[in-house]
Design an enzyme around this catalytic site. Structure first.
Site, PDB file in Angstrom:
ATOM      1  N   HIS A 219       4.253 -59.209 -31.373  1.00  0.00           N
ATOM      2  CA  HIS A 219       5.630 -59.669 -31.152  1.00  0.00           C
ATOM      3  C   HIS A 219       6.542 -58.691 -31.898  1.00  0.00           C
ATOM      4  CE1 HIS A 219       8.098 -63.462 -30.069  1.00  0.00           C
ATOM      5  NE2 HIS A 219       8.985 -62.562 -30.473  1.00  0.00           N
TER       6      HIS A 219
ATOM      7  N   GLU B 184       8.669 -69.576 -24.101  1.00  0.00           N
ATOM      8  CA  GLU B 184       9.883 -69.682 -24.928  1.00  0.00           C
ATOM      9  C   GLU B 184      11.002 -70.207 -24.054  1.00  0.00           C
ATOM     10  OE1 GLU B 184      11.284 -66.169 -26.990  1.00  0.00           O
ATOM     11  OE2 GLU B 184       9.267 -65.684 -27.696  1.00  0.00           O
TER      12      GLU B 184
ATOM     13  N   ASN C 254       9.115 -66.272 -20.833  1.00  0.00           N
ATOM     14  CA  ASN C 254      10.202 -66.627 -21.744  1.00  0.00           C
ATOM     15  C   ASN C 254      11.493 -66.604 -20.947  1.00  0.00           C
ATOM     16  OD1 ASN C 254       8.266 -66.552 -23.718  1.00  0.00           O
ATOM     17  ND2 ASN C 254       9.070 -64.723 -24.758  1.00  0.00           N
TER      18      ASN C 254
ATOM     19  N   GLU D 210       7.011 -59.863 -24.435  1.00  0.00           N
ATOM     20  CA  GLU D 210       8.187 -59.212 -23.851  1.00  0.00           C
ATOM     21  C   GLU D 210       8.185 -57.687 -23.930  1.00  0.00           C
ATOM     22  OE1 GLU D 210      11.656 -61.059 -25.609  1.00  0.00           O
ATOM     23  OE2 GLU D 210      11.302 -62.940 -24.588  1.00  0.00           O
TER      24      GLU D 210
ATOM     25  N   TYR E 101      15.733 -67.920 -20.965  1.00  0.00           N
ATOM     26  CA  TYR E 101      16.868 -68.516 -21.671  1.00  0.00           C
ATOM     27  C   TYR E 101      18.070 -68.745 -20.774  1.00  0.00           C
ATOM     28  CZ  TYR E 101      14.270 -67.695 -25.895  1.00  0.00           C
ATOM     29  OH  TYR E 101      13.302 -67.760 -26.853  1.00  0.00           O
TER      30      TYR E 101
ATOM     31  N   ARG F 289       2.631 -71.781 -30.969  1.00  0.00           N
ATOM     32  CA  ARG F 289       2.609 -70.364 -30.583  1.00  0.00           C
ATOM     33  C   ARG F 289       3.177 -69.539 -31.731  1.00  0.00           C
ATOM     34  NH1 ARG F 289       6.567 -66.960 -27.577  1.00  0.00           N
ATOM     35  NH2 ARG F 289       5.380 -65.104 -27.022  1.00  0.00           N
TER      36      ARG F 289
HETATM   37  C1  FCB Z   1      13.179 -63.669 -27.294  1.00  0.00           C
HETATM   38  C2  FCB Z   1      12.210 -63.317 -28.399  1.00  0.00           C
HETATM   39  C3  FCB Z   1      12.199 -64.275 -29.537  1.00  0.00           C
HETATM   40  C4  FCB Z   1      13.570 -64.817 -29.859  1.00  0.00           C
HETATM   41  C5  FCB Z   1      14.299 -65.261 -28.622  1.00  0.00           C
HETATM   42  C6  FCB Z   1      15.667 -65.827 -28.860  1.00  0.00           C
HETATM   43  O1  FCB Z   1      13.519 -62.511 -26.608  1.00  0.00           O
HETATM   44  O2  FCB Z   1      10.903 -63.242 -27.898  1.00  0.00           O
HETATM   45  O3  FCB Z   1      11.600 -63.626 -30.619  1.00  0.00           O
HETATM   46  O4  FCB Z   1      14.288 -63.902 -30.592  1.00  0.00           O
HETATM   47  O5  FCB Z   1      14.379 -64.219 -27.702  1.00  0.00           O
END
Ligand code: FCB
Length: 454
Positions: free
Chosen positions: A133, A358, A304, A178, A306, A89
């Site tokens: 992006h 992500e 995405n 995003e 985290y 990607r």
């Molecule tokens: C996301 C982004 C990516 C990267 C990660 C840690 O928000 O899409 O570019 O910076 O966070």
């Protein structure tokens, strides 16, 4: 907090939970790795400009060189192939291929992405291309950027141009990465490019991003695009910090502004009433037909993720108060919340396919005397989150892929180069790439997936 590497048995057991055909990859974005910021006819982007604002980037750095990926394409393609992934990607820098965002295209920029896409295919890797992006041409920003409706039409033209140039060789095309981040961090909080601070502007930007997504999908289909088409949203499972009425209401509102504000238009063709009431006069201008265009059906939704989001109505929530370990970004590590998130999106919006586009973590990697990076914390993070994806799939979510953020350490936006997300270490002085232990683990895991967990 100490972690252990996942055992071979646990890794094999995880591998057995995934069907053949599930897409496994690594992710990057143009501005974060490419460098060559002022070469071969590339135009300026809003991130090139933003990096020059004093104090905007924690370490005062820029994307001028980054991972020097443009000059190291063949080496990096081999690096990707050596991981054993089947998908890569990446994103296209709009000002590299169309320097001012309208009019003339830059043949040398287009050639770079042709070589990238061809090089992936020659190595048996499916290209997953993101059109935006975040690195908008600065020339378009000067005409109002994403706050201007005209940018929607510029984006659709750009999408058509890329489809004609390289789209036919891509397995997947993503319109935007995003929209919430571009809108809110870039136009309301001012901590990302272009550094503006207005909620009304941010909501108009978000609307134009969504609209341009829908119109681009229609235009790409009219061009007979063969790639699967969709969008990538950042999402976190929102939970109240306490059981109080106020915190619970706050969790609903935060989920509304960050998740439902995007998913409701994309899947239901309308903005959520409670958030509309909350933003009042800051609501965006919506023209007749916009909502139907935004809701143009997609082939997949990219997510995405985290961390989870802990919502607090009173004093700002301090990450870590729950006792959970944090990544170096200060984000809580809580893999079960990824399962909860995926099941909720499946239940409420029913995308045809869902991919985690992500997921990963920044950790303070230490390079050992032997040159190795034993990033057990990142490896554990990936293992636990891939397990969370398996949990969601087994409970019915139509999971179709998983991409690690990131292939290699890179420019982490306002944090500069200090935060390392790569499974491959980058020594910025020499540009030497060294796969970390997490890369070795991922390669081994993917080998087991292919062999059915043996
Ligand atoms: C996301 C982004 C990516 C990267 C990660 C840690 O928000 O899409 O570019 O910076 O966070």
């Amino acid at each position: 907090m100490t972690f252990d590497f996942p055992s071979p048995e646990a890794t094999a057991a995880l591998a057995r939970r995934f069907p053949p055909g599930f897409a496994w990859g690594v992710a990057t974005s143009s501005f974060q790795i490419e460098g060559a910021a002022h070469e071969d006819g590339k135009g300026e982007s809003i991130w090139d400009r933003f990096c020059r604002v004093p104090g905007a980037i924690a370490d005062g750095s820029s994307g001028d060189v980054a991972c020097d990926h443009v000059h190291r394409l063949e080496e990096d393609l081999d690096l990707i192939a050596a991981l054993g992934v089947d998908t890569y990607r990446f994103s296209v820098s709009w000002p590299r291929v169309q320097p001012t965002g309208s009019g003339a295209w830059n043949a040398r920029g287009v050639d770079f992405y042709r070589r990238l896409v061809d090089g992936l295919r020659a190595r048996g890797i499916a290209p997953m291309m993101t059109l935006n992006h975040w690195d908008l041409p600065q020339a378009l920003q000067e005409q109002g950027g994403w706050a201007a409706r005209e940018t929607v039409h510029r984006f659709v033209d750009y999408a058509i141009g890329l489809q004609r140039a390289v789209g036919g060789h891509c397995a997947t095309i993503t319109t935007h990465n995003e929209p919430w981040v571009m809108a809110v961090l870039g136009h309301e909080m001012g901590i990302f490019a272009p550094g503006l601070k207005s909620r009304a502007v941010a909501l108009q930007v978000a609307h134009h991003l969504l609209l341009s997504h829908g119109l681009a999908l229609q235009a790409l289909r009219a061009e007979s695009a063969k790639a699967e088409l969709g969008i990538v949203l950042n999402m976190s499972h929102a939970v109240p910090a306490t059981d109080s009425e106020a915190d619970r209401a706050r969790a609903v509102l935060d989920d509304g502004t960050a998740l439902r504000w995007y998913c409701d238009p994309l899947f239901r063709g309308r903005y959520p009433d409670d958030v509309l009431a909350h933003v009042g006069a800051d609501a965006p201008v919506v023209q007749h037909g916009d909502m139907a265009a935004i809701a143009t059906p997609m082939d997949y939704l990219g997510i995405n993720n985290y961390s989870r989001h802990v919502a607090s109505a009173g004093a700002p929530w301090v990450a870590g108060s729950s006792g959970l370990p944090l990544t170096e970004m200060g984000w809580e590590i809580h893999a079960p919340s990824l399962t909860a998130l995926l099941l909720r999106v499946h239940r409420d919006y029913a995308p045809k396919k869902m991919l985690v586009t992500e997921n990963g973590g920044a950790f303070p990697d230490a390079v050992g005397d032997d040159g190795r990076v034993l990033d057990v914390d990142r490896t554990r993070y990936l293992f636990d989150h891939i397990g969370a994806v398996a949990d969601a799939a087994e409970q019915g979510a139509p999971m179709a892929g998983y991409m690690v953020w990131s292939l290699m350490d890179n420019f982490e936006w306002a944090s500069g180069y200090a935060k390392r997300f790569g499974i491959v270490h980058v020594d910025y002085a020499t540009q030497k790439r060294t796969p970390k232990a997490s890369a070795d683990w991922y390669r081994g895991f993917l080998g087991q997936v292919r062999r059915g967990g043996d």
